[in-house]
Enzyme design. Structure first.
Site, PDB file in Angstrom:
ATOM      1  N   GLY A   1     -49.986  -1.674  38.991  1.00  0.00           N
ATOM      2  CA  GLY A   1     -49.510  -1.381  37.632  1.00  0.00           C
ATOM      3  C   GLY A   1     -49.393   0.125  37.454  1.00  0.00           C
ATOM      4  CG  ASN A   2     -49.126   3.371  33.747  1.00  0.00           C
ATOM      5  OD1 ASN A   2     -49.879   3.947  32.967  1.00  0.00           O
ATOM      6  ND2 ASN A   2     -47.961   3.880  34.083  1.00  0.00           N
TER       7      ASN A   2
ATOM      8  CE  LYS B   1     -60.787   4.440  28.422  1.00  0.00           C
ATOM      9  NZ  LYS B   1     -59.341   4.246  28.237  1.00  0.00           N
TER      10      LYS B   1
ATOM     11  CE  LYS C   1     -50.232  -8.341  31.327  1.00  0.00           C
ATOM     12  NZ  LYS C   1     -49.263  -9.115  30.595  1.00  0.00           N
TER      13      LYS C   1
HETATM   14  N1  LIG Z   1     -52.742   3.096  32.848  1.00  0.00           N
HETATM   15  C1  LIG Z   1     -53.675   4.036  32.716  1.00  0.00           C
HETATM   16  O1  LIG Z   1     -53.410   5.142  32.202  1.00  0.00           O
HETATM   17  C2  LIG Z   1     -55.063   3.770  33.226  1.00  0.00           C
HETATM   18  C3  LIG Z   1     -55.866   4.869  33.555  1.00  0.00           C
HETATM   19  C4  LIG Z   1     -57.148   4.649  34.013  1.00  0.00           C
HETATM   20  C5  LIG Z   1     -57.619   3.353  34.160  1.00  0.00           C
HETATM   21  N2  LIG Z   1     -56.827   2.317  33.850  1.00  0.00           N
HETATM   22  C6  LIG Z   1     -57.371   0.967  34.067  1.00  0.00           C
HETATM   23  O2  LIG Z   1     -56.879   0.500  35.308  1.00  0.00           O
HETATM   24  C7  LIG Z   1     -56.765  -0.935  35.284  1.00  0.00           C
HETATM   25  C8  LIG Z   1     -55.386  -1.314  35.752  1.00  0.00           C
HETATM   26  O3  LIG Z   1     -54.465  -0.806  34.819  1.00  0.00           O
HETATM   27  P1  LIG Z   1     -52.930  -0.532  35.136  1.00  0.00           P
HETATM   28  O4  LIG Z   1     -52.510   0.534  34.177  1.00  0.00           O
HETATM   29  O5  LIG Z   1     -52.713  -0.306  36.575  1.00  0.00           O
HETATM   30  O6  LIG Z   1     -52.252  -1.944  34.796  1.00  0.00           O
HETATM   31  P2  LIG Z   1     -51.055  -2.208  33.773  1.00  0.00           P
HETATM   32  O7  LIG Z   1     -51.537  -2.043  32.378  1.00  0.00           O
HETATM   33  O8  LIG Z   1     -49.879  -1.403  34.185  1.00  0.00           O
HETATM   34  O9  LIG Z   1     -50.807  -3.776  33.954  1.00  0.00           O
HETATM   35  C9  LIG Z   1     -49.740  -4.308  34.614  1.00  0.00           C
HETATM   36  C10 LIG Z   1     -50.140  -4.837  35.954  1.00  0.00           C
HETATM   37  O10 LIG Z   1     -50.727  -6.134  35.813  1.00  0.00           O
HETATM   38  C11 LIG Z   1     -50.112  -6.993  36.777  1.00  0.00           C
HETATM   39  N3  LIG Z   1     -50.219  -8.392  36.383  1.00  0.00           N
HETATM   40  C12 LIG Z   1     -49.577  -9.029  35.366  1.00  0.00           C
HETATM   41  N4  LIG Z   1     -49.925 -10.334  35.360  1.00  0.00           N
HETATM   42  C13 LIG Z   1     -50.800 -10.509  36.388  1.00  0.00           C
HETATM   43  C14 LIG Z   1     -51.513 -11.622  36.894  1.00  0.00           C
HETATM   44  N5  LIG Z   1     -51.418 -12.836  36.323  1.00  0.00           N
HETATM   45  N6  LIG Z   1     -52.313 -11.450  37.964  1.00  0.00           N
HETATM   46  C15 LIG Z   1     -52.446 -10.235  38.531  1.00  0.00           C
HETATM   47  N7  LIG Z   1     -51.797  -9.129  38.097  1.00  0.00           N
HETATM   48  C16 LIG Z   1     -50.981  -9.279  37.031  1.00  0.00           C
HETATM   49  C17 LIG Z   1     -48.706  -6.494  36.815  1.00  0.00           C
HETATM   50  O11 LIG Z   1     -48.057  -6.964  37.974  1.00  0.00           O
HETATM   51  C18 LIG Z   1     -48.919  -5.009  36.844  1.00  0.00           C
HETATM   52  O12 LIG Z   1     -49.193  -4.562  38.147  1.00  0.00           O
HETATM   53  C19 LIG Z   1     -57.114  -1.348  33.853  1.00  0.00           C
HETATM   54  O13 LIG Z   1     -58.440  -1.803  33.779  1.00  0.00           O
HETATM   55  C20 LIG Z   1     -56.959  -0.068  33.056  1.00  0.00           C
HETATM   56  O14 LIG Z   1     -57.786   0.001  31.913  1.00  0.00           O
HETATM   57  C21 LIG Z   1     -55.561   2.488  33.410  1.00  0.00           C
HETATM   58  O1  LIG Z   2     -53.904   3.904  28.065  1.00  0.00           O
HETATM   59  P1  LIG Z   2     -55.289   3.345  27.926  1.00  0.00           P
HETATM   60  O2  LIG Z   2     -55.725   3.271  26.492  1.00  0.00           O
HETATM   61  O3  LIG Z   2     -55.454   2.062  28.676  1.00  0.00           O
HETATM   62  O4  LIG Z   2     -56.250   4.432  28.597  1.00  0.00           O
HETATM   63  C1  LIG Z   2     -55.858   4.979  29.824  1.00  0.00           C
HETATM   64  C2  LIG Z   2     -57.016   5.598  30.562  1.00  0.00           C
HETATM   65  O5  LIG Z   2     -58.104   4.736  30.615  1.00  0.00           O
HETATM   66  C3  LIG Z   2     -57.397   6.933  30.006  1.00  0.00           C
HETATM   67  O6  LIG Z   2     -58.397   7.516  30.824  1.00  0.00           O
END
Ligand SMILES: NC(=O)c1ccc[n+]([C@@H]2O[C@H](COP(=O)([O-])OP(=O)(O)OC[C@H]3O[C@@H](n4cnc5c(N)ncnc54)[C@H](O)[C@@H]3O)[C@@H](O)[C@H]2O)c1
Ligand SMILES: O=P(O)(O)OC[C@H](O)CO
Length: 409
Positions: free
Chosen positions: A51-52, A271, A363
């Protein structure tokens, strides 16, 4: 010790994660040099999630495996939850013959070296290979990096259980907690328990789009394995703080290594709930002073939660590390939870509708975490000890109003 914290401590022991009071270590950026060079095999890295944040971290991993080829196999496999994606005709690589119909996302990533859906506009290293088969992605990987929205972790672990190296080690980049009738668990513990391996945690003030554009940020990695794991064959470089730092540290992404896995994981999970409160406040236009009050109470509740329910959790992780106060600040300014909560107030619509409309498949984690944390607190009669987290959940389910927030500050 309360009965809930006894239950939590029991769960932690079952997971093989018994925290110690070892001091935190901060390593120099030349940590690769600190790894003994007596090995004959190299670590293979797999990332589960694209994902992101999954894609931004995969970029970092592939940059470092290419740089440290004495320690790591250069190729990094990235598991993609496969879907069809229609490349927009405005994309520079769009060609009528190839892209006029939706294509598999994994194929597009490998062809264009860009995750066109979840991290558009960011070139990915060519040694990063998107793989739609989870079993193929994790095959022979000694280092597993979990990076998916938290609601999908359990199922993914069930899929790969029995198909990973028994001596593999993992890091969870997931921000969330797992709540069941037995209590609350960190995802590092869920992954460790389900797969029979050890898993640490990475969390920090890390908005993915900023990290992906190589804007400077810092992060926290907590790693504190017990001595009872399936031993790593001697041919491999030892897996310690220096090795993890070699895998994650970049000039634009500074890593602080610590031992407090519970504090690191909880900072990232909780958070997200506070960021929703901050978004509500911004949606009302109450100003920065009001948001600062929410953040002050938020960090206190986050720390109180950690210390009350996780024996190994350390106060200073919340106040001194990126995974604590710094993540709260960035999330309350520019995170998705904040953004969607703010829009839901401005547009007077449920946050789920906003999430589906504006995040393009990404998500939110805060809405589910608010519900899960509330279930856990309610079952223990502790809602009143965490009024801000409780009111966020009640606002989300329509049992309270944003105007009630000042009453709990
Ligand atoms: N995006 C950010 O800025 C960020 C930064 C730090 C930590 N995080 C954390 O990292 C984790 C992953 O976040 P992200 O941003 O990579 O995801 P995301 O929010 O981009 O979610 C989309 C991902 O979920 C997948 N997905 C959708 N349905 C699914 C299913 N049924 N089974 C498995 N995968 C499925 C999609 O293919 C895609 O890869 C989260 O816990 C988030 O809180 C995110
Ligand atoms: O975009 P959010 O709210 O899922 O937060 C992203 C990261 O967790 C920030 O550190």
């Amino acid at each position: 010790m309360s009965s809930s914290s006894r239950a939590v401590a029991r769960l932690s022991r079952v997971a093989g994660h018994i925290a110690t009071s070892k001091p935190s270590t901060r390593l120099s950026s030349s940590s690769a040099a600190a790894i003994k060079m007596t090995h004959t095999r190299k670590h293979k890295v797999a990332i589960i999630g694209s994902g992101n944040w999954g894609s931004a971290i995969a970029k970092i991993l592939a940059e470092n495996t290419k740089q440290h080829t004495d320690i790591f196999e250069p190729e990094v496999r990235m598991w993609v939850f496969e879907e069809d994606y229609q490349l927009p005709s405005s994309h520079a690589a769009y060609s009528e013959s190839e892209h006029s119909k939706p294509r598999k996302l994994s194929e597009l990533i490998n062809q264009l070296h860009e995750n066109v859906k979840y991290l558009p506009g960011v070139p990915l290293p060519e040694n990063l290979v998107a793989d739609p088969s989870i079993l193929s992605a994790v095959k022979d990987a000694s280092l597993l990096i979990f990076n998916v929205p938290h609601q999908f972790v359990s199922k993914i672990c069930d899929q790969i259980n029995g198909n990973i190296l028994p001596y593999a080690r993992a890091i969870s980049c997931i921000k969330g907690v797992d709540v069941s009738h037995e209590g609350i668990s960190l995802f590092s513990d869920v992954i460790g328990r389900k797969l029979g391996i050890y898993c640490g945690a990475l969390s920090g003030a890390n908005i993915a789009s900023e990290v992906a554009l190589e804007k400077f940020s810092e992060t926290t990695i907590a790693y504190d394995p017990p001595g009872t794991l399936t031993p790593l064959p001697e041919e491999f470089p030892v897996i310690n703080h220096a090795l993890w730092k070699s895998l994650f540290h970049r000039p634009y992404f500074h890593v602080s290594m610590i031992h407090d896995v519970a504090g690191t994981s909880l900072g990232g999970a909780l958070k997200n709930v506070i960021a929703i409160a901050a978004g509500f406040v911004d949606g009302k236009g109450w100003g920065d002073n009001a948001k600062a009050a929410v953040m002050r109470v938020g960090i206190l509740e986050m720390r109180k939660f950690g210390l009350m329910f996780f024996d190994s959790c350390k106060s200073e992780t919340f106040t001194e590390e990126s995974c604590g106060v710094a993540d709260l600040i960035t999330s309350c300014a520019g995170g998705r939870n904040h953004k969607c909560a703010k829009l839901s107030v401005l547009q007077k619509r449920p946050i789920e509708e906003i999430e589906n409309e504006v995040l393009n498949g990404q998500k939110l984690q805060g809405t589910l975490t608010a519900k899960e944390v509330n279930e856990f607190l309610k079952a223990r009669g502790k809602e009143d000890d965490f009024p801000l987290m409780t009111i966020v959940h009640k606002i989300l389910i329509g049992q309270a109003k944003v105007e009630d927030i000042p009453h709990v500050i």
